[in-house]
Design an enzyme around this catalytic site. Structure first.
Site, PDB file in Angstrom:
ATOM      1  N   ALA A 154       0.827  -1.218   0.000  1.00 17.69           N
ATOM      2  CA  ALA A 154       0.000   0.000   0.000  1.00 17.69           C
ATOM      3  C   ALA A 154       0.856   1.260   0.000  1.00 17.69           C
ATOM      4  O   ALA A 154       0.486   2.276   0.578  1.00 17.69           O
ATOM      5  CB  ALA A 154      -0.921  -0.005   1.215  1.00 17.69           C
ATOM      6  N   ARG A 212      -4.095   8.312 -10.044  1.00 13.90           N
ATOM      7  CA  ARG A 212      -5.311   8.366 -10.868  1.00 13.90           C
ATOM      8  C   ARG A 212      -6.581   8.590 -10.047  1.00 13.90           C
ATOM      9  O   ARG A 212      -7.631   8.885 -10.600  1.00 13.90           O
ATOM     10  CB  ARG A 212      -5.440   7.069 -11.692  1.00 13.90           C
ATOM     11  CG  ARG A 212      -4.569   7.077 -12.939  1.00 13.90           C
ATOM     12  CD  ARG A 212      -4.646   5.753 -13.663  1.00 13.90           C
ATOM     13  NE  ARG A 212      -3.886   4.714 -12.977  1.00 13.90           N
ATOM     14  CZ  ARG A 212      -3.977   3.413 -13.258  1.00 13.90           C
ATOM     15  NH1 ARG A 212      -4.815   2.988 -14.183  1.00 13.90           N
ATOM     16  NH2 ARG A 212      -3.245   2.535 -12.609  1.00 13.90           N
ATOM     17  N   LYS A 249      -5.242   6.788  -1.597  1.00 15.51           N
ATOM     18  CA  LYS A 249      -6.153   5.848  -2.250  1.00 15.51           C
ATOM     19  C   LYS A 249      -6.716   4.809  -1.292  1.00 15.51           C
ATOM     20  O   LYS A 249      -7.932   4.572  -1.262  1.00 15.51           O
ATOM     21  CB  LYS A 249      -5.451   5.148  -3.421  1.00 15.51           C
ATOM     22  CG  LYS A 249      -6.296   4.038  -4.006  1.00 15.51           C
ATOM     23  CD  LYS A 249      -5.905   3.613  -5.386  1.00 15.51           C
ATOM     24  CE  LYS A 249      -4.706   2.749  -5.460  1.00 15.51           C
ATOM     25  NZ  LYS A 249      -4.451   2.289  -6.847  1.00 15.51           N
ATOM     26  N   ASN A 280     -33.026  23.142  25.850  1.00 19.27           N
ATOM     27  CA  ASN A 280     -31.881  22.624  26.594  1.00 19.27           C
ATOM     28  C   ASN A 280     -30.685  23.568  26.576  1.00 19.27           C
ATOM     29  O   ASN A 280     -29.670  23.279  27.187  1.00 19.27           O
ATOM     30  CB  ASN A 280     -31.464  21.262  26.031  1.00 19.27           C
ATOM     31  CG  ASN A 280     -31.039  21.348  24.575  1.00 19.27           C
ATOM     32  OD1 ASN A 280     -31.546  22.187  23.819  1.00 19.27           O
ATOM     33  ND2 ASN A 280     -30.125  20.512  24.176  1.00 19.27           N
TER      34      ASN A 280
HETATM   35  C1  UD1 Z   1       1.150  -4.717 -10.640  1.00 13.91           C
HETATM   36  C2  UD1 Z   1       1.939  -5.873 -11.232  1.00 13.91           C
HETATM   37  C3  UD1 Z   1       1.241  -6.348 -12.497  1.00 13.91           C
HETATM   38  C4  UD1 Z   1      -0.208  -6.744 -12.161  1.00 13.91           C
HETATM   39  C5  UD1 Z   1      -0.930  -5.614 -11.492  1.00 13.91           C
HETATM   40  C6  UD1 Z   1      -2.251  -6.087 -10.986  1.00 13.91           C
HETATM   41  C7  UD1 Z   1       4.293  -5.510 -10.715  1.00 13.91           C
HETATM   42  C8  UD1 Z   1       5.580  -5.072 -11.194  1.00 13.91           C
HETATM   43  N1  UD1 Z   1       3.266  -5.449 -11.545  1.00 13.91           N
HETATM   44  O1  UD1 Z   1       1.198  -3.675 -11.612  1.00 13.91           O
HETATM   45  O2  UD1 Z   1       1.920  -7.448 -13.054  1.00 13.91           O
HETATM   46  O3  UD1 Z   1      -0.879  -7.124 -13.345  1.00 13.91           O
HETATM   47  O4  UD1 Z   1      -0.161  -5.137 -10.359  1.00 13.91           O
HETATM   48  O5  UD1 Z   1      -2.985  -5.005 -10.510  1.00 13.91           O
HETATM   49  O6  UD1 Z   1       4.197  -5.931  -9.580  1.00 13.91           O
HETATM   50  N2  UD1 Z   1       3.143  -0.648  -4.500  1.00 13.91           N
HETATM   51  C9  UD1 Z   1       3.991  -0.456  -3.431  1.00 13.91           C
HETATM   52  N3  UD1 Z   1       5.213   0.042  -3.655  1.00 13.91           N
HETATM   53  C10 UD1 Z   1       5.639   0.381  -4.881  1.00 13.91           C
HETATM   54  C11 UD1 Z   1       4.782   0.183  -5.974  1.00 13.91           C
HETATM   55  C12 UD1 Z   1       3.544  -0.334  -5.761  1.00 13.91           C
HETATM   56  O7  UD1 Z   1       3.634  -0.756  -2.298  1.00 13.91           O
HETATM   57  O8  UD1 Z   1       6.784   0.840  -5.013  1.00 13.91           O
HETATM   58  C13 UD1 Z   1       1.817  -1.175  -4.263  1.00 13.91           C
HETATM   59  C14 UD1 Z   1       0.723  -0.208  -4.645  1.00 13.91           C
HETATM   60  O9  UD1 Z   1       0.337   0.593  -3.561  1.00 13.91           O
HETATM   61  C15 UD1 Z   1      -0.387  -1.139  -5.088  1.00 13.91           C
HETATM   62  C16 UD1 Z   1       0.357  -2.361  -5.597  1.00 13.91           C
HETATM   63  O10 UD1 Z   1       1.641  -2.303  -5.053  1.00 13.91           O
HETATM   64  O11 UD1 Z   1      -1.206  -1.544  -4.032  1.00 13.91           O
HETATM   65  C17 UD1 Z   1       0.412  -2.422  -7.097  1.00 13.91           C
HETATM   66  O12 UD1 Z   1       1.066  -1.292  -7.561  1.00 13.91           O
HETATM   67  P1  UD1 Z   1       0.738  -0.688  -8.970  1.00 13.91           P
HETATM   68  O13 UD1 Z   1       1.622   0.443  -9.222  1.00 13.91           O
HETATM   69  O14 UD1 Z   1      -0.708  -0.465  -9.100  1.00 13.91           O
HETATM   70  O15 UD1 Z   1       1.206  -1.898  -9.893  1.00 13.91           O
HETATM   71  P2  UD1 Z   1       0.765  -2.139 -11.352  1.00 13.91           P
HETATM   72  O16 UD1 Z   1       1.588  -1.299 -12.229  1.00 13.91           O
HETATM   73  O17 UD1 Z   1      -0.697  -2.032 -11.468  1.00 13.91           O
HETATM   74 CA    CA Z   2      -2.654  -1.312 -10.063  1.00 10.56          CA
END
Ligand code: UD1
Ligand code: CA
Length: 502
Positions: A13, A19, A26, A393
């Site tokens: 998280a 977005r 979020k 009151n």
């Molecule tokens: C990630 C996956 C992708 C998958 C998708 C599903 C990777 C590299 N990619 O992509 O294969 O299809 O999720 O939704 O893992 N987060 C952190 N630290 C960070 C980056 C992200 O804690 O440095 C957390 C975010 O808060 C989020 C989750 O990891 O809850 C996913 O991050 P997000 O940036 O949405 O990954 P995607 O690019 O969607």
């Molecule tokens: Ca995502």
């Protein structure tokens, strides 16, 4: 295998969630009355891990404050400036014992419909297959943005390539990574040490761990989940509403399976923690929020919003707004009632139309039926508060309490100026402004004595319709008195002498 449950659940998280276009982080946005991170923690807890870690970074303090309030046992891991899901997991592992063994589940803070049952299924499938990694995959019609699952010629998972790094050919693949995984703990720690940041985003990808497993000759499993809602993440406010509606649909459906009667599920919004007893009927346009609990055989709605309200069996609550209130068994509330925090209505009691209450304990069978304000008050058992009674009151500086004894009767349109005690079994005459306490059994009357001035309209309002109507009535009653003097009602009524002694 005696225990297939996970040793740890790691919830990611730390991301920014740009977005969402929101000042609120979020994962603090809510659906079903619970934050997204709250849903993730609830699902993680349901898998019964020894450790539950949440990785934070963006708006860290706000997120941590909320998490600790939601579940104080959660271990918080701070992600450093190195970006990516792989780094996030590495930061989580640093907060766990070095010799951590068994299964580690990784989930996301923004996937709110995932259930503990699915996580337990993932952990069990992972343990049974003896894989180093098991990933939940899903086949979707529009895979844009997701990591694609690469399979070898034998159909086994070979790795995951991120959308941004994928070739045109790889982008045609529709099996995607849900971002939910089970890992062998020791393997995960050693594999992450090998992961670099050589990709389009310059991030340390967790997904690279899958190819590392294969390179080491280890098995990677894919766990297919049919219920795609459970893997869907919230990236913007459109998805927030979409998943919120689906969660509500599921919550209401479960309540109906458990015995509630919901007339219109589409306009009935129920938070995740609400309970409803069997055969309670919920009418359209009802919101049941927070920690609201409803007993059996109640009637709720239409057009009713209850937040943190306790409703006992057999109560009726119609067109009502209520918060932090309790409504006794068989009591009736509404229509058009406003119950503010601290309202407690006893069994069989009544709060009726256009009545506002606050910090008010209204006893068993007591009634505040019409057009009243009842604040900072105790109304004893069986008391009746007449229409239009106001509990004054607040004197502009301090608030005072009003105590109405059991079985007392307050006449309509009275104002009771607090602090005030009206004794048990006493009466207040209609239209009184009560400024002195009333002892048990007394009648309080504060209004001026009524004077009826004969002929006033004829003298002071001559020529008006009122004067003509009075004249006609007097003529008619004089005629009927002449013909039947046993029924002489034409006299203007004087004050009741018994009412004029105070
Ligand atoms: C990630 C996956 C992708 C998958 C998708 C599903 C990777 C590299 N990619 O992509 O294969 O299809 O999720 O939704 O893992 N987060 C952190 N630290 C960070 C980056 C992200 O804690 O440095 C957390 C975010 O808060 C989020 C989750 O990891 O809850 C996913 O991050 P997000 O940036 O949405 O990954 P995607 O690019 O969607
Ligand atoms: Ca995502």
């Amino acid at each position: 295998m005696s225990d297939v449950g996970p040793t740890a659940v790691i919830v990611l998280a730390a991301g920014e969630g740009t977005r969402m276009k929101s000042r609120t982080p979020k994962v603090l946005h809510t659906i079903g009355g619970r934050s997204l991170i709250g849903h993730a923690i609830t699902a993680g807890r349901a898998a019964s891990p020894e450790h539950l870690v949440v990785v934070v970074r963006h708006q860290r303090d706000r997120v941590v404050e909320h998490i600790v309030e939601f579940d104080e046992q959660v271990v918080i891991a701070d992600q450093d400036e190195v970006k990516g899901t792989g780094r996030a997991v590495e930061c989580a592992l640093k907060r766990l014992p070095d010799d951590l063994a068994g299964t580690v589940l990784v989930t996301m803070g923004d996937v709110p419909l995932l259930t503990g049952e699915t996580l337990r299924g993932l952990a069990a499938a992972h343990a049974e297959s003896g894989s180093a990694v098991t990933v939940i995959t899903a086949s979707v019609t529009d895979p844009t943005g997701y990591g694609r699952v690469l399979r070898d010629p034998h159909g086994l998972v070979a790795g995951i390539v991120e959308h941004k790094d994928a070739t045109a050919e790889q982008r045609l693949l529709t099996e995607v990574n849900s971002g939910l995984y089970a890992f062998d703990a020791a393997f995960l720690r050693s594999a992450l040490a090998e992961v670099g940041t050589d990709n389009v985003q310059g991030e340390k990808y967790l997904t690279d761990v899958l190819a590392i497993a294969r390179a080491r000759g280890l098995h990677v499993g894919a766990h297919l989940v049919d219920d795609l809602w459970q893997t869907e993440g919230v990236n913007d406010k459109v998805q927030l509403a979409r998943l919120g509606a689906e969660l509500n649909r599921r919550t209401v459906e479960q309540l109906m399976r458990d015995g509630a009667i919901v007339i219109d599920p589409a306009t009935t919004w129920v938070d995740a923690d609400v309970t409803i007893g069997p055969d309670t009927v919920v009418h359209p346009g009802t919101q049941l929020l927070g920690a609201t609990t409803i007993g059996a055989d109640c009637v709720i709605g239409p057009d009713t919003t209850l937040k943190d309200v306790e409703v006992a069996d057999g109560a009726t609550v119609v067109r009502t707004q209520a918060e932090l209130a309790s409504i006794g068994a068989g009591a009736t509330v509404g229509p058009f009632s406003y119950l503010r925090p601290g309202t407690q209505l006893g069994d069989g009691g009544k709060i009726g139309g256009f009545v506002e209450t606050k910090n008010a304990t209204i006893g068993k069978g007591a009634k505040v039926p019409h057009l009243s304000y009842c604040g900072d008050a105790t109304v004893g058992e069986g008391a009746n508060i007449g229409a239009g009674t106001i509990f004054a009151n607040y004197d502009g500086v301090t608030k005072g309490r009003t105590d109405i004894g059991p079985h007392s009767f307050v006449g309509s349109n009275s104002v009771i100026v607090a602090p005030r005690t009206i004794g048990a079994g006493s009466y207040v005459a209609a239209g009184s402004a009560v400024l002195k306490d009333v002892r048990p059994g007394q009648l309080a009357v504060t209004r001026a004595q009524q004077r009826n001035v004969d002929g006033w309209v004829a003298r002071r309002r001559a020529g008006t319709p009122a004067a003509a109507a009075a004249q006609a009535a007097q003529t008619a009653s004089a005629a009927s008195a002449a013909s039947d003097d046993s029924d002489a009602t034409g006299m203007p009524q004087g004050p009741d002498p018994k009412d004029a002694t105070a």
